[in-house]
Design a protein around this motif. Structure first.
Motif, PDB file in Angstrom:
ATOM      1  N   VAL A 214     -84.641 -30.022   1.643  1.00  0.00           N
ATOM      2  CA  VAL A 214     -84.311 -29.187   0.625  1.00  0.00           C
ATOM      3  C   VAL A 214     -85.590 -28.620   0.395  1.00  0.00           C
ATOM      4  CG1 VAL A 214     -85.037 -31.083  -1.294  1.00  0.00           C
ATOM      5  CG2 VAL A 214     -83.568 -29.049  -1.956  1.00  0.00           C
ATOM      6  N   ARG A 215     -85.219 -27.339  -0.011  1.00  0.00           N
ATOM      7  CA  ARG A 215     -86.425 -26.144  -0.094  1.00  0.00           C
ATOM      8  C   ARG A 215     -85.778 -25.329  -1.416  1.00  0.00           C
ATOM      9  NH1 ARG A 215     -91.520 -24.084  -0.138  1.00  0.00           N
ATOM     10  NH2 ARG A 215     -91.516 -21.994  -0.417  1.00  0.00           N
ATOM     11  N   ALA A 216     -86.824 -25.434  -2.509  1.00  0.00           N
ATOM     12  CA  ALA A 216     -86.253 -24.775  -3.707  1.00  0.00           C
ATOM     13  C   ALA A 216     -87.568 -24.046  -4.060  1.00  0.00           C
ATOM     14  CB  ALA A 216     -85.860 -25.763  -4.692  1.00  0.00           C
ATOM     15  N   GLU A 217     -87.290 -22.884  -4.983  1.00  0.00           N
ATOM     16  CA  GLU A 217     -88.424 -22.185  -5.490  1.00  0.00           C
ATOM     17  C   GLU A 217     -87.700 -21.401  -6.663  1.00  0.00           C
ATOM     18  OE1 GLU A 217     -89.371 -18.459  -3.300  1.00  0.00           O
ATOM     19  OE2 GLU A 217     -89.211 -19.879  -1.668  1.00  0.00           O
ATOM     20  N   SER A 218     -88.372 -20.855  -7.611  1.00  0.00           N
ATOM     21  CA  SER A 218     -88.064 -20.070  -8.781  1.00  0.00           C
ATOM     22  C   SER A 218     -89.198 -19.607  -9.478  1.00  0.00           C
ATOM     23  CB  SER A 218     -87.141 -21.013  -9.909  1.00  0.00           C
ATOM     24  OG  SER A 218     -88.005 -22.170 -10.315  1.00  0.00           O
ATOM     25  N   ASP A 219     -89.104 -18.410 -10.203  1.00  0.00           N
ATOM     26  CA  ASP A 219     -90.197 -18.108 -11.200  1.00  0.00           C
ATOM     27  C   ASP A 219     -90.047 -19.188 -12.434  1.00  0.00           C
ATOM     28  OD1 ASP A 219     -90.813 -16.088  -9.783  1.00  0.00           O
ATOM     29  OD2 ASP A 219     -89.319 -14.496 -10.670  1.00  0.00           O
ATOM     30  N   SER A 238     -91.012 -25.997  -4.173  1.00  0.00           N
ATOM     31  CA  SER A 238     -90.968 -27.600  -3.639  1.00  0.00           C
ATOM     32  C   SER A 238     -90.059 -27.548  -2.253  1.00  0.00           C
ATOM     33  CB  SER A 238     -90.275 -28.328  -4.713  1.00  0.00           C
ATOM     34  OG  SER A 238     -88.800 -28.104  -4.819  1.00  0.00           O
ATOM     35  N   THR A 239     -90.632 -28.450  -1.592  1.00  0.00           N
ATOM     36  CA  THR A 239     -89.774 -28.954  -0.055  1.00  0.00           C
ATOM     37  C   THR A 239     -89.914 -30.476  -0.132  1.00  0.00           C
ATOM     38  OG1 THR A 239     -90.900 -26.768   0.898  1.00  0.00           O
ATOM     39  CG2 THR A 239     -89.930 -28.414   2.410  1.00  0.00           C
ATOM     40  N   GLY A 240     -88.735 -30.794   0.224  1.00  0.00           N
ATOM     41  CA  GLY A 240     -88.448 -32.347   0.512  1.00  0.00           C
ATOM     42  C   GLY A 240     -87.584 -32.614   1.756  1.00  0.00           C
ATOM     43  N   VAL A 241     -88.162 -33.585   2.465  1.00  0.00           N
ATOM     44  CA  VAL A 241     -87.264 -34.190   3.917  1.00  0.00           C
ATOM     45  C   VAL A 241     -87.185 -35.699   3.546  1.00  0.00           C
ATOM     46  CG1 VAL A 241     -87.234 -34.075   6.181  1.00  0.00           C
ATOM     47  CG2 VAL A 241     -88.541 -32.239   4.987  1.00  0.00           C
ATOM     48  N   ARG A 242     -86.228 -36.025   3.993  1.00  0.00           N
ATOM     49  CA  ARG A 242     -85.881 -37.526   4.126  1.00  0.00           C
ATOM     50  C   ARG A 242     -85.204 -37.762   5.421  1.00  0.00           C
ATOM     51  NH1 ARG A 242     -83.491 -38.707  -0.110  1.00  0.00           N
ATOM     52  NH2 ARG A 242     -84.837 -39.488  -1.317  1.00  0.00           N
ATOM     53  N   ALA A 243     -85.441 -38.637   6.135  1.00  0.00           N
ATOM     54  CA  ALA A 243     -84.935 -39.061   7.419  1.00  0.00           C
ATOM     55  C   ALA A 243     -84.639 -40.652   7.517  1.00  0.00           C
ATOM     56  CB  ALA A 243     -85.964 -38.636   8.690  1.00  0.00           C
ATOM     57  N   LYS A 244     -83.475 -40.994   8.007  1.00  0.00           N
ATOM     58  CA  LYS A 244     -83.047 -42.373   7.897  1.00  0.00           C
ATOM     59  C   LYS A 244     -82.525 -42.637   9.480  1.00  0.00           C
ATOM     60  CE  LYS A 244     -81.791 -44.112   4.097  1.00  0.00           C
ATOM     61  NZ  LYS A 244     -80.670 -44.417   2.890  1.00  0.00           N
ATOM     62  N   ILE A 245     -83.074 -43.909   9.657  1.00  0.00           N
ATOM     63  CA  ILE A 245     -82.213 -44.373  11.038  1.00  0.00           C
ATOM     64  C   ILE A 245     -81.682 -45.731  10.887  1.00  0.00           C
ATOM     65  CG2 ILE A 245     -84.458 -45.043  11.818  1.00  0.00           C
ATOM     66  CD1 ILE A 245     -83.545 -44.491  14.563  1.00  0.00           C
ATOM     67  N   ARG A 246     -80.589 -45.977  11.470  1.00  0.00           N
ATOM     68  CA  ARG A 246     -79.795 -47.163  11.172  1.00  0.00           C
ATOM     69  C   ARG A 246     -79.570 -47.913  12.458  1.00  0.00           C
ATOM     70  NH1 ARG A 246     -74.240 -48.254   7.886  1.00  0.00           N
ATOM     71  NH2 ARG A 246     -74.172 -50.332   7.703  1.00  0.00           N
ATOM     72  N   THR A 260     -89.772 -40.011   3.763  1.00  0.00           N
ATOM     73  CA  THR A 260     -89.657 -39.219   3.032  1.00  0.00           C
ATOM     74  C   THR A 260     -90.956 -38.388   2.839  1.00  0.00           C
ATOM     75  OG1 THR A 260     -90.247 -40.106   0.932  1.00  0.00           O
ATOM     76  CG2 THR A 260     -87.939 -40.357   1.735  1.00  0.00           C
ATOM     77  N   ARG A 261     -90.753 -37.051   2.598  1.00  0.00           N
ATOM     78  CA  ARG A 261     -92.100 -36.384   2.353  1.00  0.00           C
ATOM     79  C   ARG A 261     -91.704 -35.202   1.005  1.00  0.00           C
ATOM     80  NH1 ARG A 261     -97.100 -33.667   5.635  1.00  0.00           N
ATOM     81  NH2 ARG A 261     -97.757 -35.800   5.273  1.00  0.00           N
ATOM     82  N   LEU A 262     -92.521 -35.181   0.312  1.00  0.00           N
ATOM     83  CA  LEU A 262     -92.095 -34.055  -0.841  1.00  0.00           C
ATOM     84  C   LEU A 262     -93.684 -33.286  -1.165  1.00  0.00           C
ATOM     85  CD1 LEU A 262     -90.494 -32.841  -3.142  1.00  0.00           C
ATOM     86  CD2 LEU A 262     -91.572 -34.660  -4.837  1.00  0.00           C
ATOM     87  N   VAL A 263     -93.452 -31.999  -1.232  1.00  0.00           N
ATOM     88  CA  VAL A 263     -94.325 -31.091  -1.516  1.00  0.00           C
ATOM     89  C   VAL A 263     -94.065 -30.309  -2.489  1.00  0.00           C
ATOM     90  CG1 VAL A 263     -95.960 -29.200  -0.430  1.00  0.00           C
ATOM     91  CG2 VAL A 263     -95.594 -31.410   0.922  1.00  0.00           C
ATOM     92  N   PHE A 264     -95.195 -30.004  -3.699  1.00  0.00           N
ATOM     93  CA  PHE A 264     -94.653 -29.239  -4.845  1.00  0.00           C
ATOM     94  C   PHE A 264     -95.869 -28.389  -5.000  1.00  0.00           C
ATOM     95  CE2 PHE A 264     -94.820 -28.249  -9.297  1.00  0.00           C
ATOM     96  CZ  PHE A 264     -93.647 -27.764  -9.592  1.00  0.00           C
TER      97      PHE A 264
END
Length: 781
Positions: A214-219, A238-246, A260-264
């Motif tokens: 997900v990538r989101a931005e706003s004023d 903000s940018t977030g990534v989640r990867a899952k393996i089963r 997971t990684r989140l940057v804001f």
């Protein structure tokens, strides 16, 4: 106006009860019953039944003797829920606000605003893993399977510090059967832009992975300037990534790993203006700044870079019982700054250039699987381990107006300890006060729970958790940051602490607890009506606030709760009516509270609130209205009544009505912070079959009674009662599996606060967003 709101509340309560009763009575009518049986399955997404894991195994929400509200990913989308702060709109009794970029959660009057050193009292779990972060947790949920809000203490199974309850978020698991996914785009007011992607990829019959980004931005909806020279408020990104393996290497194995990684970065909720200056601020020329426009002299920002989590689970279905292992390693680094006086005057500010938390956890569960053992017994045994360190490797506090020779701050006498500390330093070096405050945790626990089926209509559940949790001060120092980057040491309190009474206390403390639970589940009428009663105890460990300038670190006692509850869950008309109710009573000792004042050792301090009493009642439900006349018209909602009071809170630190700080206040009898007497949530939705697909329209109503942000219940920090209305309309084009949704938030443009920050300079209010619009397009493939 308040009487009018109360009359509206009573009317809504009567309407929900009337609709529920009418629909329930209608099930006895043969014509209505026949009508329901011949109708096709409803298209309304709110009628979906949610399977939960509130007791560590999959069960229908209506079969669990716990007060819980749960929402599937589709239901969250249908109700316009985007992040954690939105949950209070659909969960009566839940209060979520933000403060200095932290998320503050209260549930049924239990929570903590001690966001720096104390763990949240409402624990957050993602895929069964405990997340200790309060900072920047209000992120977009992404690929969510469901969210469960467990009300009341969860001391047995969820355990660690969950005295108020738990919010359990379950993300989508990889599946082996097909490749699928979705792409979601959203634009809206304040130049809001969001793009989210999810894909499930099967590799073999027993190996699959998924990815969500997900990538989101706003004023910022605040308008004005920050910094010197002035510049525009920074854009939130903000940018977030989640990867899952089963992987299932055999029919008895299920292995799952995730990262997971989140940057804001941006202004976030650090943008706030002083709306009610104190006498100290007025002396310095601070004037009120109300509304969405103002100026701050300091360069305000928030940055999380990055928030990294790796976690996983291993499940083995043994012949006798199931074995499940869970583990995680988490790290979050945060930086930010706040204008402490909330004005364009260069008076006070603080930077947190290096705030972090590092933790690791492990859990083992042994679960009965029905293969062996008596059929009347269901049980779980487990062990839990957690270790972490958190706090500030650097916190810089800027304060102008100090006259060392006269011992004054903006003309007022300096706190005694600070005056003595700075009296030997003249002239005062140019630079901020630098603090380092780190607290460590080591926690181990063993738990067990068993449900005994006494008869076909009576179950008894017994639970017990033993926990040892050590808290210790890793480092607590203060000094003067010089212009060359070096630090002139002032105090080292690493081995010093004081309790709420000011007495010396060791810098290490161990909380040993034994938390029992007993619940009785009865179905005396039929399988569609369940009655339950429960009694349980829970404890939140002691902790320290190690951030101090001129005094010892603060120690606060463990927070303890004894909870009694009785409730009912019922389902009628083949799921067209669901009605749940509960009443509860809590006895609470030593609620952990935070206050902010430069005159009490440093920027923030902790204290215990003594004894508190909480009782209340809740109802929630769903009704498919007039099913024999109208298709897919669904009303959902609930009402919460809460009486939450400090019974004994003497010698308390805080501000009086004039804004003057003291530590001899008596707040006994005051309303517990962030605990309104009444909250109401209701949503009405309708779905139509139209050419090419379906049309869905919905409107949501949320009401909260007034509540306070300070235990002293000052009018200046009161949030008056308010209500909001949101509305949406969407069209799902079935041939392309493309759903387009147009939304409006805060339709009546209600003015209320998302949070309040109280300092020696006055009250800073973070006003919630005004009316806003959004357009979302979701394509599933």
């Amino acid at each position: 106006m308040k009487n009018l709101r109360l009359r509206s509340l009573q009317g809504l309560s009567f309407a929900i009860a009337l609709c529920t009763s009418a629909s329930a009575l209608g099930q006895a009518a043969p014509s209505a019953s026949a009508s329901v049986e011949t109708k096709p399955t409803s298209r309304n997404r709110m009628l979906e039944e949610v399977v939960v894991t509130a007791q560590k195994r999959e069960q229908s929400i209506q079969d669990i003797p716990i007060s819980i509200q749960a929402f599937s990913g589709e239901q969250l989308d249908a109700m316009g829920i985007e992040d954690q702060t939105d949950l209070q709109k659909i969960t009566p009794g839940l209060n979520i606000t933000t403060q200095v970029s932290y998320v503050i959660t209260f549930l049924r009057g239990i929570g903590t605003d001690a966001f720096l050193s104390a763990d949240p009292s409402v624990a957050t779990y993602i895929d069964g893993i405990y997340f200790p972060f309060a900072s920047n947790l209000a992120q977009q949920f992404g690929s969510v399977e469901r969210i469960e809000v467990l009300k009341g203490p969860q001391g047995t199974l969820f355990g660690r510090n969950a005295t108020g309850g738990a919010i359990s978020i379950h993300t989508k698991e990889p599946e082996f059967d097909s490749f699928y996914g979705d792409v979601t785009g959203r634009v809206g007011s304040f130049d809001k832009q969001m793009l989210r992607f999810y894909a499930n990829v099967p590799v073999t019959d027993d190996l699959a992975f998924n990815i969500s980004a997900v990538r989101a931005e706003s004023d910022n909806y605040y308008k004005g300037t920050v910094g010197t020279p002035p510049r525009s408020i920074p854009r939130d990104e903000s940018t977030g990534v989640r990867a899952k393996i089963r992987w299932q290497p055999g029919e008895n194995w299920d292995i799952r790993l995730a990262a997971t990684r989140l940057v804001f970065e941006g202004g976030g909720s650090n943008i706030a203006y002083t709306t009610e200056p104190s006498a100290l601020a007025a002396t310095a020329g601070v004037e009120p700044q109300t509304g969405y426009r103002g100026a701050l002299d300091y360069n305000v920002y928030t940055e999380t870079d990055p928030n990294d989590v790796v976690y996983g689970s291993v499940l083995y279905n043994a012949p006798w019982f199931d074995v499940k292992l869970l583990g995680s390693k988490q790290k979050m680094d945060t930086a930010g700054s706040r204008d402490f006086d909330g004005s364009p005057r260069a008076l006070s500010a603080f930077d947190t250039p290096d705030q972090f938390i590092e933790s690791e956890s492990a859990e083992i569960q042994l679960l009965s699987n029905g293969e062996t053992g008596p059929s009347w017994l269901e049980w779980i045994l487990g062990g839990y381990y957690y270790a972490g360190i958190s706090g500030f490797a650097a916190l810089d506090f800027y304060l102008g107006g100090i006259d060392v020779n006269n011992g004054t701050l903006l003309g007022l006498s300096l706190p005694l300890g600070l005056g003595e500390l700075l009296g030997d330093i003249a002239p005062l070096p140019n630079g901020p006060l630098r603090m380092v405050g780190l607290v460590g945790t080591n926690s181990v626990a063993a738990f067990g729970q068993a449900t005994i089926s006494v008869t076909d209509w009576l179950n008894v559940t017994l639970g017990l958790r033993h926990q040892d949790e050590e808290r210790y001060i890793e480092k607590s120092t203060s000094g003067l940051l010089l212009t060359d980057g070096s630090t002139l040491p002032l105090l080292d309190n690493t081995n010093n602490a004081t309790d709420s009474d000011g007495n010396p206390y060791p810098a290490t403390d161990v909380t040993r607890s034994l938390s029992p639970k007993v619940s009785i589940e009865m179905r005396p009428f039929d399988s569609d009506v369940m009655l339950f009663v429960s009694w349980q105890e829970a404890i939140k460990a002691s902790t320290y606030n190690s951030v101090s300038i001129y005094d010892s670190a603060d120690y606060v006692k463990p927070e303890e709760i004894v909870a009694y509850e009785m409730g009912m869950k019922s389902t009628f008309r083949q799921g067209q009516v669901r009605f749940n109710a509960a009443a509860f009573y809590y006895e609470v000792d030593n609620l952990q509270q935070q206050f902010v004042s430069f005159f009490e050792g440093g920027v923030v301090a902790l204290q215990n609130a003594g004894a508190s009493e909480i009782y209340g009642a809740e109802i929630d439900g769903l009704v498919q209205l007039f099913p024999s006349l109208i298709d897919d018209l669904v009303l959902t909602g609930g009402i919460s009544y809460l009486h939450a009071r400090y019974e004994d809170f003497s010698n308390a630190s805080g501000y009086n009505e004039a804004g003057v700080f003291s530590n001899t206040n008596d707040f006994s009898g005051s309303q517990i912070i962030r605990s309104p007497d009444f909250t109401v949530a209701a949503s009405l939705s309708k779905t139509w079959g139209v050419p090419g697909g379906t049309l869905e329209a919905a409107a949501d109503y949320y009401y909260t009674d007034d509540f306070f942000f300070e235990p002293g219940n000052r009018k200046l920090s009161m949030q008056e009662a308010y209500d909001t209305i949101d509305a949406r309309i969407s069209y799902d084009y079935l041939a392309w599996d493309l759903r387009t949704t147009l939304s409006v938030y805060n339709l009546t443009d209600e003015r209320y606060t998302n949070g309040i920050f109280v300092t020696d300079f006055g009250v800073q209010r973070t006003i919630a967003p005004p009316r806003a619009y959004g357009l979302q397009v979701k394509w599933s493939f």
